[in-house]
Design a protein around this motif. Structure first.
Motif, PDB file in Angstrom:
ATOM      1  N   PHE A 499      16.095  54.520  62.581  1.00 58.76           N
ATOM      2  CA  PHE A 499      16.882  53.866  63.627  1.00 58.76           C
ATOM      3  C   PHE A 499      17.094  52.399  63.247  1.00 58.76           C
ATOM      4  CE2 PHE A 499      17.910  51.853  67.613  1.00 58.76           C
ATOM      5  CZ  PHE A 499      18.623  52.812  68.306  1.00 58.76           C
ATOM      6  N   LEU A 500      18.309  52.114  62.737  1.00 56.73           N
ATOM      7  CA  LEU A 500      18.649  50.746  62.351  1.00 56.73           C
ATOM      8  C   LEU A 500      19.533  50.060  63.388  1.00 56.73           C
ATOM      9  CD1 LEU A 500      18.179  52.396  59.510  1.00 56.73           C
ATOM     10  CD2 LEU A 500      18.987  50.256  58.541  1.00 56.73           C
ATOM     11  N   GLY A 571      17.701  43.636  52.919  1.00 59.32           N
ATOM     12  CA  GLY A 571      17.871  45.022  52.514  1.00 59.32           C
ATOM     13  C   GLY A 571      16.753  45.538  51.639  1.00 59.32           C
ATOM     14  N   GLU A 572      16.192  44.665  50.807  1.00 56.78           N
ATOM     15  CA  GLU A 572      15.109  45.088  49.928  1.00 56.78           C
ATOM     16  C   GLU A 572      13.895  45.537  50.736  1.00 56.78           C
ATOM     17  OE1 GLU A 572      12.394  43.264  46.268  1.00 56.78           O
ATOM     18  OE2 GLU A 572      14.149  42.163  47.025  1.00 56.78           O
ATOM     19  N   GLY A 592      21.961  57.029  61.163  1.00 59.50           N
ATOM     20  CA  GLY A 592      23.293  56.649  61.609  1.00 59.50           C
ATOM     21  C   GLY A 592      24.093  56.160  60.408  1.00 59.50           C
ATOM     22  N   ARG A 593      25.409  56.271  60.484  1.00 58.34           N
ATOM     23  CA  ARG A 593      26.215  55.916  59.313  1.00 58.34           C
ATOM     24  C   ARG A 593      26.293  54.409  59.123  1.00 58.34           C
ATOM     25  NH1 ARG A 593      32.200  55.634  58.412  1.00 58.34           N
ATOM     26  NH2 ARG A 593      32.474  55.791  56.152  1.00 58.34           N
ATOM     27  N   LYS A 594      26.978  53.685  60.034  1.00 60.51           N
ATOM     28  CA  LYS A 594      27.063  52.234  59.825  1.00 60.51           C
ATOM     29  C   LYS A 594      27.403  51.434  61.074  1.00 60.51           C
ATOM     30  CE  LYS A 594      31.894  52.162  58.217  1.00 60.51           C
ATOM     31  NZ  LYS A 594      32.784  51.760  57.100  1.00 60.51           N
ATOM     32  N   GLN A 595      27.981  52.046  62.108  1.00 58.45           N
ATOM     33  CA  GLN A 595      28.430  51.287  63.277  1.00 58.45           C
ATOM     34  C   GLN A 595      27.285  50.526  63.932  1.00 58.45           C
ATOM     35  OE1 GLN A 595      31.640  52.779  66.118  1.00 58.45           O
ATOM     36  NE2 GLN A 595      30.784  54.679  65.335  1.00 58.45           N
ATOM     37  N   GLY A 596      27.388  49.207  64.024  1.00 59.45           N
ATOM     38  CA  GLY A 596      26.444  48.405  64.778  1.00 59.45           C
ATOM     39  C   GLY A 596      25.170  48.044  64.059  1.00 59.45           C
ATOM     40  N   ILE A 597      25.014  48.437  62.790  1.00 64.97           N
ATOM     41  CA  ILE A 597      23.790  48.084  62.064  1.00 64.97           C
ATOM     42  C   ILE A 597      23.726  46.568  61.879  1.00 64.97           C
ATOM     43  CG2 ILE A 597      22.625  48.232  59.821  1.00 64.97           C
ATOM     44  CD1 ILE A 597      23.529  51.054  59.551  1.00 64.97           C
ATOM     45  N   ASN A 598      22.575  45.998  62.139  1.00 63.81           N
ATOM     46  CA  ASN A 598      22.369  44.568  61.890  1.00 63.81           C
ATOM     47  C   ASN A 598      22.574  44.300  60.402  1.00 63.81           C
ATOM     48  OD1 ASN A 598      21.281  41.983  61.402  1.00 63.81           O
ATOM     49  ND2 ASN A 598      19.819  42.180  63.086  1.00 63.81           N
ATOM     50  N   PRO A 599      23.508  43.416  60.027  1.00 55.52           N
ATOM     51  CA  PRO A 599      23.796  43.189  58.596  1.00 55.52           C
ATOM     52  C   PRO A 599      22.583  42.728  57.793  1.00 55.52           C
ATOM     53  CG  PRO A 599      24.819  41.497  59.980  1.00 55.52           C
ATOM     54  CD  PRO A 599      24.342  42.572  60.891  1.00 55.52           C
ATOM     55  N   ILE A 600      21.568  42.158  58.472  1.00 55.28           N
ATOM     56  CA  ILE A 600      20.350  41.732  57.765  1.00 55.28           C
ATOM     57  C   ILE A 600      19.659  42.931  57.113  1.00 55.28           C
ATOM     58  CG2 ILE A 600      18.061  40.683  58.050  1.00 55.28           C
ATOM     59  CD1 ILE A 600      20.384  38.712  58.251  1.00 55.28           C
ATOM     60  N   PHE A 601      19.722  44.090  57.788  1.00 57.74           N
ATOM     61  CA  PHE A 601      19.018  45.274  57.300  1.00 57.74           C
ATOM     62  C   PHE A 601      19.568  45.776  55.963  1.00 57.74           C
ATOM     63  CE2 PHE A 601      18.216  46.529  61.998  1.00 57.74           C
ATOM     64  CZ  PHE A 601      17.199  45.591  62.076  1.00 57.74           C
ATOM     65  N   ILE A 602      20.831  45.496  55.680  1.00 56.02           N
ATOM     66  CA  ILE A 602      21.463  46.073  54.485  1.00 56.02           C
ATOM     67  C   ILE A 602      21.940  45.001  53.512  1.00 56.02           C
ATOM     68  CG2 ILE A 602      22.141  48.246  55.583  1.00 56.02           C
ATOM     69  CD1 ILE A 602      24.844  47.053  56.189  1.00 56.02           C
ATOM     70  N   THR A 603      21.433  43.781  53.661  1.00 58.27           N
ATOM     71  CA  THR A 603      21.813  42.697  52.755  1.00 58.27           C
ATOM     72  C   THR A 603      21.448  43.058  51.320  1.00 58.27           C
ATOM     73  OG1 THR A 603      21.398  41.066  54.491  1.00 58.27           O
ATOM     74  CG2 THR A 603      21.521  40.254  52.229  1.00 58.27           C
ATOM     75  N   LEU A 614      28.735  58.416  53.476  1.00 56.52           N
ATOM     76  CA  LEU A 614      27.350  58.532  53.932  1.00 56.52           C
ATOM     77  C   LEU A 614      26.782  57.216  54.449  1.00 56.52           C
ATOM     78  CD1 LEU A 614      25.831  60.794  51.119  1.00 56.52           C
ATOM     79  CD2 LEU A 614      26.788  61.485  53.321  1.00 56.52           C
ATOM     80  N   GLY A 615      27.484  56.108  54.241  1.00 51.09           N
ATOM     81  CA  GLY A 615      26.928  54.814  54.604  1.00 51.09           C
ATOM     82  C   GLY A 615      25.863  54.406  53.598  1.00 51.09           C
ATOM     83  N   LEU A 616      25.412  53.165  53.673  1.00 43.64           N
ATOM     84  CA  LEU A 616      24.477  52.649  52.678  1.00 43.64           C
ATOM     85  C   LEU A 616      23.119  53.349  52.741  1.00 43.64           C
ATOM     86  CD1 LEU A 616      25.248  48.826  52.942  1.00 43.64           C
ATOM     87  CD2 LEU A 616      25.962  50.404  51.147  1.00 43.64           C
ATOM     88  N   ILE A 617      22.556  53.470  53.935  1.00 43.01           N
ATOM     89  CA  ILE A 617      21.232  54.079  54.069  1.00 43.01           C
ATOM     90  C   ILE A 617      21.291  55.587  53.812  1.00 43.01           C
ATOM     91  CG2 ILE A 617      19.249  54.400  55.580  1.00 43.01           C
ATOM     92  CD1 ILE A 617      19.746  51.508  54.671  1.00 43.01           C
TER      93      ILE A 617
END
Length: 642
Positions: A499-500, A571-572, A592-603, A614-617
């Protein structure tokens, strides 16, 4: 409705042009002033050829749209009438030199058509039926058929019929669809599109002489110009008025009228035929070519401006799992691209936990690429008969067997035969019509059709009127025991939900919660927080807190549910947190694919992504570098586009 609009759109311009021609007959060239010549010109202006519309609709990705299907149906009606018109015209031209010539023309026509229907057609059907599925057509058959095109052209020309009739009739008796029809298209497409069609346009260009128009008096061309202009305007307005009468929306009716007004390569070929018959001379031929070009150049961009085939999918109602009413069945559109994927999809439906209070209504849609035919198909297995070549009996039997063992699952079956570019339209349309809350798409990683399926998946994600889930099947979900309705497993099925935050994560959590209601499922939810709440969207976070709290209150006493939290800075650290959780024992990862993910999580993770859908995660946990062989479910909540 299609028949009536087509007849109105054909008859009114034909009658109008014929009437104008009779009024102007005294000022016409003597070759055009004959009844047969006036008739063929009037019929040409009333009929829109199917091959012309097909190419334009395919270019604009409108083949599967409501307007596209209607236009193609009307064009087929017009082509049938057009064949009879050409026959009548040829008989009339033959009869101008003597009635016995018209009689011999009709006798020759009946003999050749009878030969094609009762001799050639059975041979083609026999060849098609004796081709084993998955095996290529024997090369000798292909060569014989392609040579038969030349032979049929020679025979029809020898008997005084138009040379194009022979190849046309031969093409009509070849069985369409996969096997023979698809092979003939594949073998002939390159030489047709890259060699013969360019040369045909060179021929047209050699006849066209703009300066020839200036060399003749306008009074000689004015009758032809008036006839053509009358035909174009009456064709457009009669189709539009008929569409409005049949309660087709104003904008759609206008688009349909523009489509039915289009002209193309078939019309130019007819002009050349008129030149050969002496009806047209260079100035008249040039005038028709220029007017045809101007009409198509005007209508084509207007069609793309007026009609957006994805507009019907832009809904304002909530159609997702999160907002699906309690005690109402969850409606799913299950997309099947290839039959080997069906086992994984059945297992996914099984773990979706259909019950008395949460039943499943599944619309299984088999998607087949359109090859060897022009007209797309959408088949409802209840109300329509499925052609033999498009049947998927074994897959349907597997799904029916699953339905028999699961009391609260109900299936309906559909088949879509469409081009790759417009496959997504049938998926979205079925979802819209059936008020679906979820579309399930397979992910064909490394398969031979991977690129095509990836394109369809991305298009569905962009335009779907409901939520979408993409299932990456690695084959390690515990198999459903089809032979025993009382399933017994040595261990629980272990699922993990990441849950991101954001709409997609909330939708995925609701789906995971549905699965966790099954006592045979163990679910671990890992929620991510950013350090010092950096990058959080306050509104999204409130919604996240609300649904996570609701989930935990509901499952607080459920020993099969574990809830964890982790704080990350980039992201690391996100990847490290997932890796620390992964011990290789999980059967399914839900993200979840990508809508609303905090950008810090995937930097810093964007350069790792290979599969956008599939989105990044989701791409990370489904990659071969990720430890374990668990399947992955990537969820995107409905995007409200209205």
């Amino acid at each position: 409705m299609h028949l009536y609009i087509a007849l109105v759109g054909i008859s009114i311009p034909t009658i109008a042009v014929f009437g104008v021609a009779l009024l102007l007959r005294k000022t016409m060239d003597k070759d055009i002033a004959t009844d047969s010549s006036i008739g063929i010109i009037a019929a040409y202006l009333g009929i829109t050829a199917f091959p012309v519309l097909y190419n334009v609709l395919k270019e604009f990705n409108l083949l599967n749209s409501d307007i596209g299907r209607m236009a193609l149906a009307m064009a087929i009606i017009g082509d049938v009438l057009g064949v009879f018109t050409v026959v009548a015209f040829e008989a009339g031209k033959q009869g101008e030199t003597g009635p016995e010539n018209a009689l011999w023309y009709m006798v020759s026509l009946v003999v050749i058509v009878g030969f094609v229907l009762f001799c050639v057609r059975p041979i083609m059907v026999w060849i098609n039926d004796n081709i084993s599925e998955g095996f290529p057509v024997d090369r000798s058959y292909v060569v014989a058929i392609l040579l038969g095109v030349l032979v049929m052209g020679f025979i029809t020309d020898f008997f005084g019929l138009a040379i194009a009739n022979g190849p046309l009739w031969l093409g009509l008796v070849i069985p369409d669809g996969p096997r023979l029809g698809a092979t003939i298209v594949q073998k002939s497409e390159t030489i047709m599109t890259d060699l013969l069609i360019p040369f045909s346009y060179i021929l047209v260009g050699s006849y066209t002489d703009v300066f020839a128009i200036a060399g003749v008096e306008w009074s000689n061309l004015a009758p032809l110009f008036t006839m053509v202009l009358t035909g174009y305007f009456t064709k457009f307005f009669s189709t539009w008025i008929a569409a409005l009468y049949w309660q087709i929306p104003f904008r759609d009716g206008l688009t349909l009228s523009l489509i039915m007004s289009l002209r193309g390569q078939i019309d130019v070929i007819l002009f050349v035929h008129m030149m050969d018959k002496g009806i047209l001379k260079i100035p008249g031929f040039t005038l028709l070519v220029l007017m045809t070009t101007a009409l198509t150049a005007t209508c084509t961009p207007l069609i793309s401006i007026l009609y957006d085939p994805t507009r019907p999918y832009m809904v304002s109602q909530r159609r997702n799992i999160q907002h699906n009413p309690l005690n109402k069945e969850l409606t799913i559109v299950l997309c099947i691209f290839d039959t080997p994927s069906i086992n994984g999809l059945i297992r996914l439906l099984d773990i979706s936990n259909a019950s008395l209070y949460h039943p499943l209504s599944v619309y299984a849609l088999r998607i087949i690429e359109l090859v060897g035919r022009s007209n797309p198909l959408f088949i409802d297995h209840v109300n329509q008969e499925v052609p033999h070549i498009y049947r998927w009996t074994n897959t349907i039997n597997s799904l029916n067997c699953f339905q028999d063992l699961r009391e609260f699952v109900r299936f309906q079956f559909f088949t879509s035969v469409s081009p790759k570019k417009s496959m997504f339209q049938d998926i979205c349309l079925l979802s819209l019509e059936q008020d679906a809350s979820l579309i399930i798409l397979p992910f064909n990683k490394g398969g031979i059709h991977n690129h095509a399926i990836q394109t369809v998946n991305l298009q569905v994600l962009d335009h779907a009127p409901c939520s979408v889930a993409i299932f990456v099947d690695k084959g390690l979900l515990p198999s459903t025991n089809i032979g025993n309705s009382h399933r017994q497993y040595n261990t629980k099925r272990k699922f993990a939900m990441l849950f991101l935050g954001g709409a997609d994560a909330r939708e995925a959590l609701v789906y995971a919660d549905r699965m966790a209601a099954n006592p045979e499922v163990s679910l671990t939810v890992l929620r991510f927080f950013s350090h010092n709440y950096l990058g959080d969207n306050e509104e999204e976070k409130k919604l996240d807190d609300e649904i996570v709290t609701s989930f935990w209150v509901k499952n607080e006493l459920n020993n099969g549910v574990v809830y964890k939290e982790i704080v990350v800075r980039n992201g690391e650290e996100t990847i490290a947190g997932i890796q620390a959780m992964n011990d290789g024992s999980y059967d399914l990862w839900i993200v979840g694919r990508k809508q609303g993910i905090n950008p810090i999580f995937i930097t810093g993770l964007s350069e790792w992504s290979e599969n956008e859908e599939l989105g990044l995660i989701g791409d990370f946990v489904s990659s071969s570098d990720f430890f374990g062989s668990a399947s992955v479910l990537v969820v995107q909540q409905q995007i409200l586009r209205a």
